[in-house]
Scaffold this motif. Structure first.
Motif, PDB file in Angstrom:
ATOM      1  N   LEU A 158       3.933   8.610   1.400  1.00  0.00           N
ATOM      2  CA  LEU A 158       4.351   9.493   0.506  1.00  0.00           C
ATOM      3  C   LEU A 158       3.828  10.892   1.047  1.00  0.00           C
ATOM      4  O   LEU A 158       2.552  11.171   0.767  1.00  0.00           O
ATOM      5  N   LEU A 190      10.526   4.467  -4.923  1.00  0.00           N
ATOM      6  CA  LEU A 190       9.675   3.675  -3.971  1.00  0.00           C
ATOM      7  C   LEU A 190       9.755   2.298  -4.177  1.00  0.00           C
ATOM      8  O   LEU A 190       9.035   1.771  -5.358  1.00  0.00           O
ATOM      9  N   THR A 240       0.799  -1.033   0.118  1.00  0.00           N
ATOM     10  CA  THR A 240       0.092   0.124   0.283  1.00  0.00           C
ATOM     11  C   THR A 240       1.008   1.206  -0.083  1.00  0.00           C
ATOM     12  O   THR A 240       1.941   1.465   0.941  1.00  0.00           O
ATOM     13  N   LEU A 241       0.633   2.173  -1.081  1.00  0.00           N
ATOM     14  CA  LEU A 241       1.229   3.439  -1.005  1.00  0.00           C
ATOM     15  C   LEU A 241       0.117   4.555  -0.496  1.00  0.00           C
ATOM     16  O   LEU A 241      -0.939   4.662  -0.995  1.00  0.00           O
ATOM     17  N   ASN A 262      -5.448   5.608  -0.447  1.00  0.00           N
ATOM     18  CA  ASN A 262      -4.240   4.541  -0.121  1.00  0.00           C
ATOM     19  C   ASN A 262      -4.435   4.084  -1.472  1.00  0.00           C
ATOM     20  O   ASN A 262      -5.394   3.597  -1.963  1.00  0.00           O
ATOM     21  N   LEU A 293       3.708   2.119   2.768  1.00  0.00           N
ATOM     22  CA  LEU A 293       4.725   3.475   2.448  1.00  0.00           C
ATOM     23  C   LEU A 293       4.122   4.677   2.446  1.00  0.00           C
ATOM     24  O   LEU A 293       3.064   4.849   1.714  1.00  0.00           O
ATOM     25  N   TYR A 344       8.675   1.885  -7.935  1.00  0.00           N
ATOM     26  CA  TYR A 344       7.806   2.937  -8.476  1.00  0.00           C
ATOM     27  C   TYR A 344       8.467   4.414  -8.155  1.00  0.00           C
ATOM     28  O   TYR A 344       9.474   4.360  -7.610  1.00  0.00           O
ATOM     29  N   MET A 402       8.728  -1.011  -3.266  1.00  0.00           N
ATOM     30  CA  MET A 402       7.405  -1.614  -2.375  1.00  0.00           C
ATOM     31  C   MET A 402       7.602  -3.223  -2.200  1.00  0.00           C
ATOM     32  O   MET A 402       7.975  -3.917  -3.369  1.00  0.00           O
TER      33      MET A 402
END
Length: 262
Positions: free
Chosen positions: A185, A175, A104-105, A144, A183, A152, A177
């Protein structure tokens, strides 16, 4: 009777081959021309020359000077982008699939009190696939994003309101993952103005006009090339048919003479 039947079969075969080649040429020429063309972007959505929003389809971006193909989902959001039309099938519509564990970013925005505009965040995967997300008062400037394991990067961030474009600050690092990772941002919208929406629209209009002129020329060149290729292929086919007809004709002539002596 036998010779007439042979000649009819030969003519039918030649006609079929010529039609097949012509169909292939026109199919290649029309495949990309049938795509809707993006002549205007507004809030991350693409619009065609009739002013209608493009949804659920691939489209050709005439605004971008280099030209690219964009896939829109049923809501009009950008699902994927590619510079090569042949590679469009290799791009997934989403960053995730059901067979892989996801990470999940978390996109979070900090902004000055009077900012009520929209933040557009474009995330790109290492294979070139990119998606754009909107952070606005509707989602409290946070979202999310489910992603597969991989690398990424933030390709672009733009903060705009009805009048101005504002400078944004965010981490420029890649990024990476991993499975089940969360994570964060952070995106900071500053008070510093980098331009106005009106100026951006003027630049966009000029780019559209320039790109449109060039696309017309490119399209004409592609059609001309396809027609030349088609003409060359047809020449080879016709030459082959003529040679085949000549061989058959000579064979039939010798056979007729031989039958006369028998």
């Amino acid at each position: 009777m036998y010779s007439k039947r042979k000649m009819c079969c030969l003519i039918a075969t030649c006609s079929l081959l010529v039609c097949m080649f012509r169909a292939e040429i026109f199919a290649k020429g029309n495949e990309q021309q049938e795509l809707p063309e993006i002549i205007r972007w507004e809030e991350g959505r693409g619009f065609d020359e009739q002013g209608e929003q493009i949804v659920g389809s691939w489209a050709y971006d005439t605004v971008n000077v280099e030209g690219k193909y964009v896939l829109f989902d049923d809501m009009g959001n950008v699902s994927a982008k590619t510079d090569q039309w042949k590679e469009r099938e290799t791009y997934a519509e989403n960053f995730t699939d059901t067979e892989q564990a996801t990470a999940t970013l978390a996109l979070r925005t900090e902004y000055f009190p009077k900012f009520t505009g929209t933040v557009y965040v474009t995330i790109q995967k290492e294979n070139g696939e990119s998606r754009q997300y909107e952070l606005s008062p509707d989602n409290l400037y946070e979202q999310n994003v489910a992603v597969n394991n991989g690398v990424y990067k933030v390709k672009a961030v733009e903060a705009v309101d009805e009048q101005y474009i504002y400078k944004t600050e965010y981490a420029k690092d890649v990024l990476e993952m991993e499975q089940n990772q969360l994570l964060l941002l952070k995106i900071n919208v500053t008070k510093e103005k980098t331009g106005t929406v009106a100026e951006a629209e003027k630049r966009e209009t000029k780019m559209v006009e320039k790109a449109g002129t060039r696309n017309i020329a490119d399209r004409e060149n592609k059609i001309e090339i396809l027609l030349k290729e088609g003409s060359t292929r047809e020449k080879y086919v016709l030459c082959g048919c003529i040679l085949l007809a000549a061989v058959l004709g000579i064979g039939l002539l010798f056979r007729k003479k031989r039958n006369q002596y028998d």
